[in-house]
Design an enzyme around this catalytic site. Structure first.
Site, short mmCIF file in Angstrom:
data_model
loop_
_atom_site.label_atom_id
_atom_site.label_comp_id
_atom_site.label_asym_id
_atom_site.label_seq_id
_atom_site.Cartn_x
_atom_site.Cartn_y
_atom_site.Cartn_z
N GLY A 1 -11.33 43.82 27.53
CA GLY A 1 -11.53 43.34 26.17
C GLY A 1 -10.79 44.26 25.19
N THR A 2 -10.80 45.53 25.49
CA THR A 2 -10.11 46.51 24.64
C THR A 2 -8.62 46.19 24.54
OG1 THR A 2 -11.72 48.22 25.18
CG2 THR A 2 -9.56 48.98 24.41
N ASN B 1 -21.90 43.52 18.76
CA ASN B 1 -22.45 44.08 20.00
C ASN B 1 -23.65 44.98 19.79
OD1 ASN B 1 -19.98 45.43 18.92
ND2 ASN B 1 -20.70 47.08 20.26
N GLN C 1 -19.05 39.49 23.39
CA GLN C 1 -20.50 39.38 23.57
C GLN C 1 -20.98 37.94 23.74
OE1 GLN C 1 -22.80 41.67 24.12
NE2 GLN C 1 -21.45 43.41 23.89
N SER D 1 -14.05 39.46 28.04
CA SER D 1 -14.04 40.55 29.02
C SER D 1 -14.88 40.18 30.24
CB SER D 1 -14.58 41.82 28.36
OG SER D 1 -14.77 42.83 29.32
N GLY D 2 -14.49 40.67 31.42
CA GLY D 2 -15.17 40.32 32.66
C GLY D 2 -16.53 40.95 32.87
N HIS D 3 -16.64 42.25 32.56
CA HIS D 3 -17.86 42.96 32.98
C HIS D 3 -19.09 42.71 32.10
CE1 HIS D 3 -17.95 46.59 30.23
NE2 HIS D 3 -16.73 46.16 30.00
N THR E 1 1.72 43.59 37.34
CA THR E 1 1.16 42.73 38.39
C THR E 1 -0.32 42.50 38.14
OG1 THR E 1 2.78 43.58 39.94
CG2 THR E 1 0.85 42.49 40.90
N CYS F 1 -19.97 53.41 23.42
CA CYS F 1 -18.79 54.25 23.19
C CYS F 1 -19.13 55.48 22.37
CB CYS F 1 -17.71 53.47 22.46
SG CYS F 1 -17.62 51.77 23.00
C1 LIG Z 1 -17.59 45.69 25.49
C2 LIG Z 1 -16.90 45.20 24.27
C3 LIG Z 1 -15.51 45.34 24.11
C4 LIG Z 1 -14.67 46.09 25.10
O1 LIG Z 1 -14.46 45.38 26.28
P1 LIG Z 1 -13.96 46.23 27.58
O2 LIG Z 1 -13.65 45.16 28.58
O3 LIG Z 1 -15.10 47.09 27.97
O4 LIG Z 1 -12.77 46.99 27.15
C5 LIG Z 1 -14.93 44.84 22.99
N1 LIG Z 1 -15.66 44.21 22.05
C6 LIG Z 1 -16.98 44.03 22.17
C7 LIG Z 1 -17.72 43.31 21.11
C8 LIG Z 1 -17.64 44.53 23.28
O5 LIG Z 1 -18.97 44.38 23.36
#
Ligand SMILES: *Cc1c(COP(=O)(O)O)cnc(C)c1O
Length: 390
Positions: free
Chosen positions: A78-79, A158, A186, A206-208, A244, A332
């Protein structure tokens, strides 16, 4: 409760920081490490196998966004998606337009990227959020200038869970001919998202955060729109993002998105009910609580609450000793003593900002865990507040 070594009876209430990977997701990923290990850019059958998996995952992500598969580009996080949308647009407009609009409550992946862009000669307007952490469409309309090239406002915050009126903000931006990006990390997989209804040009996921692996994300780019590249190299991802592709992680991300899509209503109902139960019980049974964030327009999984007279660090550690995982500020900033920039942006007094805890629920939480947490908090607060009065 999470089973496993040392995690027996642990209560995980920090799903906005990260989520456990679903077993089905792990199963989907495993063959792509050693069996189907090909490089999706290779012409031979090893490569083509990986390519097919990559494109399946792209369709799974697109489906959950009501987008076209070709509008989804995989990234490392996501970053990275946030960095790319903002830096990519700034570089694209360099020498033509120089103004960017965002809000003071954004995730640091947007906020610090904007600060960097500012140092390279662009102007950034940081819109103030109201006491609930929300940006109003009218503020965006008022801030747009002749030379504004982009607006970036997050979907759900978040830390406090407040959901911004993204569709309306997007309409304002579109009418002014300004690009619109939203960080939907989120909300993706948790609440319905339709990129047409939201009027977005770029959207970060973002995946996680959706029971997928860490280190994979995606950026939705509306058909026909261009960004300067962040990473230069091979012509991967239709020549939009070099490097890749992380095939196992992408496959896992796709699977996690598919699962989230099929259980969204069920998860939403469960998590929302438990969150409301937690909030109700805390307010009924504990004095001196302040709920942060919007009372209704809020992410179903998030409860941010302040506990008068205590430091959030002590509360977090006390809960951890009882096996309960929560967050203070954003993940963070933990490890530093800085108060949350979001609570500060909402204009909350230091006493409230420094005593805030974020509970973020997930699909495996139970009503028993909520009761256990409320009771643990009562015990911890009794001790901390007594200590404080001495
Ligand atoms: C967790 C988060 C990110 C960052 O995503 P990552 O995949 O951990 O780099 C960005 N924005 C929000 C709102 C998040 O909660």
């Amino acid at each position: 409760m999470i089973e496993g070594k040392n995690k027996k009876n642990a209560v995980y209430l920090d799903h906005s920081s990260t989520t456990p990977v679903e077993p089905q997701v792990v199963d989907a990923m495993l063959p792509y490490f050693n069996l189907h290990f090909g490089n999706p850019s290779s012409i031979h059958s090893f490569g083509q196998e990986a390519k097919v998996a990559l494109e399946d995952a792209r369709r799974q992500i697109a489906k959950l966004l009501k987008a076209e598969a070709g509008e989804v580009v995989f990234t490392s996080s996501g970053t990275e998606s946030n960095n790319w949308a903002l830096k990519g647009a700034a570089a694209f407009f360099a020498g033509r337009k120089k103004h960017l609009i965002t809000s003071t409550a954004e995730h640091h992946a947007v906020l610090f990227t904007c600060q960097f862009i500012e140092k390279t000669g662009f102007d950034v307007t940081y819109l103030k959020v109201n006491e609930f952490g929300m940006v109003e469409p009218q503020q965006v309309a008022d801030a747009i200038r002749e030379d504004t090239f982009m607006v970036s406002v997050m979907h759900a915050n978040n830390e406090v869970g407040t959901i911004n009126p993204i569709g309306e903000i997007g309409a304002v931006a579109r009418q002014a001919g300004v690009l619109f990006h939203t960080d939907a990390v989120q909300t993706f997989g948790k609440v319905p998202i339709d990129v047409q209804d939201l009027n977005v040009d770029f959207l970060t996921v973002s995946g996680h955060k959706i029971y997928g692996p860490k280190g994979v994300g995606a950026l939705y780019l509306r058909q026909g729109l261009q960004l300067e590249k962040l990473l230069h190299g091979g012509k991967h991802e239709r020549d939009r993002r070099a490097g890749t592709e992380n095939v196992p992680a992408v496959v896992g991300f796709g699977k996690a998105a598919e699962i989230s899509g099929t259980r969204m209503q069920e998860d939403f109902a469960l998590v929302g009910t438990l969150r409301d139960e937690l909030q109700k019980k805390l307010l009924e049974q504990i004095d001196g609580i302040h709920v942060n964030g919007h009372p209704e327009k809020r992410h179903p999984a998030i409860l941010n609450a302040s506990f008068a007279g205590v430091e959030s660090d002590s509360l977090l550690l006390g809960l951890d000793l009882k096996g309960i995982a929560v967050s203070n500020g954003s993940a963070c900033t933990s490890g530093t003593v800085e108060p949350s920039h979001v609570l500060h942006a909402m204009g909350l007094p230091k006493s409230i900002a420094n005593s805030a805890i974020r509970f973020s629920l997930g699909r495996k939480n139970t009503s028993d865990e909520i009761d256990y947490t409320v009771n643990a908090l009562k015990v911890i607060l009794k001790r901390l507040r007594k200590f404080k009065r001495r």
